[in-house]
Each structure stands twice: as C-alpha cells, then as structure tokens.
Design an enzyme around this catalytic site. Structure first.
Site, PDB file in Angstrom:
ATOM      1  N   ARG A   1      25.195  34.622  -1.106  1.00 42.06           N
ATOM      2  CA  ARG A   1      25.538  33.551  -2.065  1.00 42.06           C
ATOM      3  C   ARG A   1      27.019  33.197  -2.007  1.00 42.06           C
ATOM      4  O   ARG A   1      27.401  32.052  -2.278  1.00 42.06           O
ATOM      5  CB  ARG A   1      25.179  33.975  -3.489  1.00 42.06           C
ATOM      6  CG  ARG A   1      23.695  34.023  -3.786  1.00 42.06           C
ATOM      7  CD  ARG A   1      23.433  33.913  -5.280  1.00 42.06           C
ATOM      8  NE  ARG A   1      24.132  34.918  -6.055  1.00 42.06           N
ATOM      9  CZ  ARG A   1      23.590  36.051  -6.489  1.00 42.06           C
ATOM     10  NH1 ARG A   1      22.330  36.326  -6.198  1.00 42.06           N
ATOM     11  NH2 ARG A   1      24.289  36.909  -7.202  1.00 42.06           N
TER      12      ARG A   1
ATOM     13  N   PHE B   1      25.302  38.212  15.053  1.00 34.18           N
ATOM     14  CA  PHE B   1      24.479  39.357  14.628  1.00 34.18           C
ATOM     15  C   PHE B   1      23.597  38.918  13.448  1.00 34.18           C
ATOM     16  O   PHE B   1      23.552  39.554  12.400  1.00 34.18           O
ATOM     17  CB  PHE B   1      25.346  40.548  14.212  1.00 34.18           C
ATOM     18  CG  PHE B   1      26.366  40.975  15.230  1.00 34.18           C
ATOM     19  CD1 PHE B   1      26.026  41.843  16.256  1.00 34.18           C
ATOM     20  CD2 PHE B   1      27.670  40.506  15.166  1.00 34.18           C
ATOM     21  CE1 PHE B   1      26.964  42.253  17.194  1.00 34.18           C
ATOM     22  CE2 PHE B   1      28.622  40.903  16.097  1.00 34.18           C
ATOM     23  CZ  PHE B   1      28.273  41.777  17.112  1.00 34.18           C
TER      24      PHE B   1
ATOM     25  N   ASP C   1      21.774  36.652  18.101  1.00 30.06           N
ATOM     26  CA  ASP C   1      21.356  38.048  17.998  1.00 30.06           C
ATOM     27  C   ASP C   1      20.777  38.480  19.339  1.00 30.06           C
ATOM     28  O   ASP C   1      20.280  37.649  20.107  1.00 30.06           O
ATOM     29  CB  ASP C   1      20.317  38.235  16.885  1.00 30.06           C
ATOM     30  CG  ASP C   1      20.270  39.666  16.370  1.00 30.06           C
ATOM     31  OD1 ASP C   1      20.945  39.962  15.353  1.00 30.06           O
ATOM     32  OD2 ASP C   1      19.578  40.493  16.985  1.00 30.06           O
ATOM     33  N   SER C   2      20.843  39.783  19.598  1.00 27.58           N
ATOM     34  CA  SER C   2      20.330  40.304  20.868  1.00 27.58           C
ATOM     35  C   SER C   2      18.851  40.632  20.812  1.00 27.58           C
ATOM     36  O   SER C   2      18.237  40.907  21.843  1.00 27.58           O
ATOM     37  CB  SER C   2      21.116  41.564  21.273  1.00 27.58           C
ATOM     38  OG  SER C   2      20.967  42.581  20.297  1.00 27.58           O
TER      39      SER C   2
ATOM     40  N   ASN D   1      24.074  38.895  23.662  1.00 27.49           N
ATOM     41  CA  ASN D   1      25.085  39.812  23.140  1.00 27.49           C
ATOM     42  C   ASN D   1      26.164  38.997  22.432  1.00 27.49           C
ATOM     43  O   ASN D   1      26.768  38.096  23.034  1.00 27.49           O
ATOM     44  CB  ASN D   1      25.678  40.613  24.301  1.00 27.49           C
ATOM     45  CG  ASN D   1      26.768  41.576  23.863  1.00 27.49           C
ATOM     46  OD1 ASN D   1      27.865  41.157  23.545  1.00 27.49           O
ATOM     47  ND2 ASN D   1      26.451  42.850  23.882  1.00 27.49           N
ATOM     48  N   ALA D   2      26.410  39.304  21.183  1.00 27.24           N
ATOM     49  CA  ALA D   2      27.330  38.489  20.382  1.00 27.24           C
ATOM     50  C   ALA D   2      28.729  38.459  20.987  1.00 27.24           C
ATOM     51  O   ALA D   2      29.398  37.411  20.971  1.00 27.24           O
ATOM     52  CB  ALA D   2      27.379  39.005  18.951  1.00 27.24           C
TER      53      ALA D   2
ATOM     54  N   ASP E   1      28.448  39.906  11.192  1.00 25.25           N
ATOM     55  CA  ASP E   1      27.813  40.981  10.421  1.00 25.25           C
ATOM     56  C   ASP E   1      27.131  41.966  11.374  1.00 25.25           C
ATOM     57  O   ASP E   1      25.895  42.025  11.459  1.00 25.25           O
ATOM     58  CB  ASP E   1      26.800  40.391   9.427  1.00 25.25           C
ATOM     59  CG  ASP E   1      26.187  41.446   8.512  1.00 25.25           C
ATOM     60  OD1 ASP E   1      26.769  42.537   8.388  1.00 25.25           O
ATOM     61  OD2 ASP E   1      25.113  41.181   7.936  1.00 25.25           O
TER      62      ASP E   1
ATOM     63  N   CYS F   1      29.385  47.678   7.777  1.00 23.26           N
ATOM     64  CA  CYS F   1      28.565  48.578   6.969  1.00 23.26           C
ATOM     65  C   CYS F   1      28.832  50.035   7.324  1.00 23.26           C
ATOM     66  O   CYS F   1      28.089  50.926   6.919  1.00 23.26           O
ATOM     67  CB  CYS F   1      27.085  48.258   7.134  1.00 23.26           C
ATOM     68  SG  CYS F   1      26.474  48.434   8.820  1.00 23.26           S
TER      69      CYS F   1
END
Length: 390
Positions: free
Chosen positions: A208, A223, A245-246, A273-274, A294, A334
C-alpha cells in the site's frame, strides 16, 4: 517440574525478557525431563526467571513462553492466541489475509499462524510447539471460527530441532489453492505449494505504501514473485509495469493475477535473473519512474552478511542506474542479519557508486500483524526503504 539453571553472569538476556535460552548460557539441568517438556528457567541462586519448553538437541535449548509461574496447557494457548487476535483487531491489522500469530512477537515462540480468508495455515518450527499441535488447532478452530487448517511444516529450520518435514491437513478437507483478497486485489494462493505459507503477508502494508509514487509512472518490479508489488502499482495508476522473476511457475501465477484484476494491458512479466535484466535495461537506456527491489534473503546467517552486503549493493546500484531523475526506489531486505543501519549504509554506498544523490524518504518494516517485540531484535527482520534518487 525440572528446571534449567543459568550460569552466573549469563542471565542478562532472560532478565531483559528475551525468550531464547542458548545451551552456552546453561550451567545445569535439574530433574527429569524429556525433549519438548515444560521447564522453569532460574538464575544461579535458583530465582525464577521464566517458563518454557526444552529441547537439549537444539542450540536454543529453552524457548520461554511465560515470565510468570503459570500452567502451560490448553487454557494457556487459548488465551495467548486470543490475545494475538485481539491485538491485531485493536491496531487495525486484521484483514482477509493476515498473520494471526507471529512466533516471539506474540510470545508463542516458533508458532506461525497465517489466515487466508477462511483457511488457516500453521507452522510449528520447534519441538515443544510441535508436540502441542492439538492444543493449538483446538484454539484456532474456536477462536477463528474455521475448521479449515493446513500445516506447512516443510521448513528446513525444523531440522535444527531434530524434526522432520511434513505438510497436510490437520483439520478439515478443502481446496488448497484459491483466490484471496489483499488490499482489495485478488491473488491466487496455494497454501500447499506456495512460498512461505502462500503469500508474502509481511509486505501487505508496504504494498500500500507505494501508492503516492505510482500514478502515471513507468514501474519495474524486480524479484516480483506472483506480482504483489506489480499489481498494486497498476491499481494505484501506473501506466506501465514490468515484473521480473527467475521462476517460470511464479510468473505464470503473476500473469493469472494480472488478468484476474484487469491489468493485463498494463502489466507484463519477464523471466530472468534480476541482476542480468537490470544490467541489460541500463545498457539499452531504459528508464523507470519507480523501481522496486524485493529479493530473497541474501544473508541466511551471520556468516553470510559480508557477501549479502555486496549482493544488496550490486542490485540496488543497478536499480538506481535505471531510475529517471527524481525517481523512486523501493527496496527491501528480509534478511534479519542485515540490520537496518547496515541496510541504509549499503544504500548510501550503492548511490555513491552509481553517481546519484539519494534521500531516504521512509524506512519501513514488516506489516503490523508481524509485531516487533522490543528487546527481541529477531522479530524485526524486514526492511523496506523508500528512496528518492536525483
């Protein structure tokens, strides 16, 4: 009841109410006990500190559940899960899809409960919690009013507790893949095979938070997994969104999500691959108003922090290079071991190497249904930085 005696001078963490007692802090284990049993934790003078479950096979030998001398039984779990539910209601964090119990953030160490509409997904990541699954399920059925409960105990972290991996129904029989709502958008959720327990619920509020930067923007979501950020960007008015994304299977679901929400004309996805895609986009002169990064955890442990720093720096440098002037970078980590101060320092290094000026607009964390317990820094793992790059 058996009890664990801490070494003299090694009771500081327990006195500060950190629920993990490591093997190296223990002087003696007194009395008969079996792995998973409830034990007391006392200091060297035998003064009570806490009560929790023990597993001598784990480096975290005791996980404290209570700082009071109370019974750890069915009533305890009912009350503690009810308190977790009520906390989320009180702070406005209850939603169709949200985390109901967040381990040490709710003083239920190693227990994870996620809700997707009327389906609950449970993880018991330590032996002492695993052997009490029946108590937990009974409380969830009554408190949440659902009989649809699935366990995703396929995490490798269970092996550190001497536990095997397993998944399956623990209450009811129901379809494990279905549509669910997040922030008014529809996402295809697979609680049996999806990442984590189905969706990355910890990013719900960060999804958000990108709203102010999306209207009319060209957006890249690196990602992207099944399109959490990408679909929100489209919903907030982005004119074009590209997800990278991979995983071919994740992108298949992402495209399904985009079509379901009516964004297929503005959202596209690229498999690759990003790092390589970002490098190629820069070489082709492509520029974006908003870039979202991310990635998965680059630092699964302390030993990997140095390498993770380099990885995060590289991907964020590449992201900054493809930002238009005064563009916005939304970047996440993360990895608990990449602490917030190190994450911000890494972004400063990346900006310097990219030859860009960067201002930290906001530094966010995981959604509020993943409570951060003060004094238990492990509960603060997600960083989400919003950066304006000149």
């Amino acid at each position: 009841m058996a009890y664990v005696v801490l070494k003299r001078g090694r009771d500081g963490r327990a006195r500060a109410r950190h629920p993990w007692v490591y093997a190296g802090e223990i002087d003696a284990i007194v009395g008969e006990q079996a792995p998973g049993d409830i034990v007391d934790v006392v200091d060297y003078k035998k003064r009570f500190l806490g009560r929790g479950f023990i597993n001598p096979a784990s480096s975290i030998t005791v996980r404290v559940l209570s700082w009071e001398e109370q019974n750890i039984d069915e009533t305890f779990f009912y009350r503690r899960i009810a308190a977790a539910r009520d906390y989320r209601r009180a702070i406005g964090a209850e939603a169709p899809c949200h985390r109901v119990v967040f381990s040490d953030g709710d003083m239920l160490s190693s227990l994870i409960v996620d809700r997707y509409e009327d389906v609950c997904v449970v993880q018991t990541l330590a032996l002492g919690m695993d052997v009490r699954m029946d108590m937990i399920v009974a409380a969830l059925r009554d408190l949440l009013g659902t009989s649809k409960i699935y366990e995703r105990n396929d995490s490798r972290v269970r092996e550190l507790e001497g536990l095997g991996q397993r998944s399956g129904f623990v209450s009811g029989q129901f379809p494990t893949a279905f549509w669910a709502q997040e922030n008014g958008l529809s996402f295809w959720v697979d609680v049996a095979l999806g990442q984590k327990t189905g969706l990355f619920l910890d990013q719900r509020e960060n999804h958000r938070a990108i709203a102010p930067w999306c209207d009319g923007a060209r957006v890249l979501d690196a990602f992207c997994y099944t399109g959490g950020f990408a679909l929100h960007a489209a919903a907030f008015g982005a004119r074009e969104v590209v997800g990278v994304d991979s995983s071919a299977s994740a992108l298949e679901v992402a495209r399904l999500n985009a079509e379901k929400n009516g964004f297929a004309d503005r959202v596209s996805f690229v498999e690759g691959n990003a790092f390589d895609v970002l490098r190629r986009l820069d070489s082709e002169g492509e520029r974006f108003d908003l870039v979202i990064v991310d990635p998965p955890a680059f630092a699964p442990g302390k030993h990997a922090v140095e390498a993770a720093y380099r990885g995060y720096k590289e991907v964020n440098l590449r992201a900054m290079k493809i930002l238009a002037p005064s563009g916005i970078l939304v970047t996440c980590s993360c990895s608990y071991h990449m602490r917030p101060e190190a994450f911000v320092a890494m972004l400063a290094d990346a900006a310097a190497d990219a030859g860009r000026e960067a201002r930290l607009v906001e530094l966010r964390a995981q959604a509020r249904d993943h409570p951060i317990m003060l004094g238990v820094e492990e509960t603060h793992y997600l960083k989400c930085a919003i950066v304006r790059v000149s």
